[in-house]
Scaffold this active site. Sequence first.
Site, PDB file in Angstrom:
ATOM      1  N   TYR A   1     -16.663   4.928  66.480  1.00  0.00           N
ATOM      2  CA  TYR A   1     -17.560   3.865  66.021  1.00  0.00           C
ATOM      3  C   TYR A   1     -18.963   4.381  65.706  1.00  0.00           C
ATOM      4  CZ  TYR A   1     -14.036   0.554  67.683  1.00  0.00           C
ATOM      5  OH  TYR A   1     -12.866  -0.144  67.884  1.00  0.00           O
TER       6      TYR A   1
ATOM      7  N   LYS B   1      -5.146  10.150  73.635  1.00  0.00           N
ATOM      8  CA  LYS B   1      -4.088  10.478  72.675  1.00  0.00           C
ATOM      9  C   LYS B   1      -4.097  12.006  72.537  1.00  0.00           C
ATOM     10  CE  LYS B   1      -1.055   9.096  69.524  1.00  0.00           C
ATOM     11  NZ  LYS B   1       0.264   8.579  69.896  1.00  0.00           N
TER      12      LYS B   1
ATOM     13  N   ASP C   1      -0.616   4.779  73.121  1.00  0.00           N
ATOM     14  CA  ASP C   1       0.489   3.951  72.611  1.00  0.00           C
ATOM     15  C   ASP C   1       1.380   3.482  73.761  1.00  0.00           C
ATOM     16  OD1 ASP C   1       0.913   6.680  72.806  1.00  0.00           O
ATOM     17  OD2 ASP C   1       2.368   6.789  71.179  1.00  0.00           O
TER      18      ASP C   1
ATOM     19  N   ASP D   1     -11.377  -0.776  73.194  1.00  0.00           N
ATOM     20  CA  ASP D   1     -11.597  -2.015  72.444  1.00  0.00           C
ATOM     21  C   ASP D   1     -10.270  -2.777  72.333  1.00  0.00           C
ATOM     22  OD1 ASP D   1     -12.530  -3.939  70.736  1.00  0.00           O
ATOM     23  OD2 ASP D   1     -13.044  -2.596  69.092  1.00  0.00           O
TER      24      ASP D   1
ATOM     25  N   ASP E   1      -8.756  -6.036  74.954  1.00  0.00           N
ATOM     26  CA  ASP E   1      -8.381  -7.339  74.392  1.00  0.00           C
ATOM     27  C   ASP E   1      -6.939  -7.676  74.752  1.00  0.00           C
ATOM     28  OD1 ASP E   1     -10.820  -7.856  73.254  1.00  0.00           O
ATOM     29  OD2 ASP E   1      -9.993  -8.381  71.294  1.00  0.00           O
TER      30      ASP E   1
END
Length: 355
Positions: A138, A188, A220, A244, A248
């Site tokens: 980001y 990852k 994942d 992020d 959620d």
Amino acid sequence: MKIAVLPGDGIGPEIIAQAVRVLEWLKRDGLPLRWQQAPAGGAGYDAAGDPLPPDTLRLAREADAILFGSVGGVQYDNLPRPKRPEQGLLRLRQELGLFANLRPALLYPELVGASTLKPEVVSGLDILILRELTGDIYFGQPRGIREQGGERQGFDTMLYSESEIRRIARVGFEAAMGRSRRLCSVDKANVLETSMLWREVVTEVAKEYPQVELSHMYVDNAAMQLVRNPKQFDVIVTGNIFGDILSDEASMLTGSIGMLPSASLDAAGKGLYEPIHGSAPDIAGKDLANPLATILSLAMMLRYTFRREEMARRIEDGVRRVLAQGYRTADIWEPGLKKVGTVQMGDAVVAALAG
Ligand code: NAD
């Protein structure tokens, strides 16, 4: 105990008004609290042409903690990007160095029916997702949209320095120490260089916390495990973009967006406390919003910035009691229970605190 109160837009002012009633109660009860309100987000733009007006930023800097409502609204959607409400919040996090985002996902027994998952999968759920908030793809440079081979190409840079990984890892281990001493680091590392370094550094920091059991999981798989068997987790620590998405996902395990608080902390424990939901323009001004996520954010403030665990628990117990008494705002209501508005829910919490 100086607090900057930034209500923001939409339901922000309504839910913050109920949290301020709790602040007033705490003050009457003897806590040396002082607070001041200032506009932020769309309200900041309306007041001063800036989603984070200089006076608001100054107030936030001078405060020990910030209580934030929510920002955003359709009337601001076409503004140039730097003027948009959410930029005010992003800038505030950057300016104050709020790098550690803590999101508990806790399912109250009374709300087990609100989750879309089977009761046996989620009942008793109590996990904490810790997301790094000021680095990663980001913010990494270079980024942009360029011409390449006769077409446009969009690109971003995923980037973490060792020191950024180390400080968020430490917050993770500290949080795990205060809970059940299990920390799962999500990355990852099978594909990304950034994640390989992340895993290496987190493993190094683990040596400082021999009491904590550290595990690693690919993002994942973590996304899958969170809905398959979320109770296997206690504290999860991860980078900005993975966090992020996972936070959620985790929040939805409880099924009630109006119930979930969050904290964003700097290295010294100063923090911004806010509900995880947005400004809910669809219900703004109708006395329908659930103020409990904001009130629970205040409880987190007492715990993490002011180190008043007993007061934090008192607020959380007050919320529990109100739920046990059957009070529900529309978002968590079920037939047979007492449907109340935003203000009545605030009344019930204040009464539970006093009782
Ligand atoms: P949202 O979280 O505002 O709303 C999603 C749904 O949940 C809506 O149906 C809403 O009515 C409901 N909801 C949210 N909070 C509630 C509460 N306290 N009580 C009862 N119901 C509640 O998300 P959205 O609709 O995607 O976004 C609306 C605006 O909020 C947008 O402008 C968005 O940019 C902004 N937003 C702000 C923040 C923030 O301030 N941190 C976070 C997310 C979205």
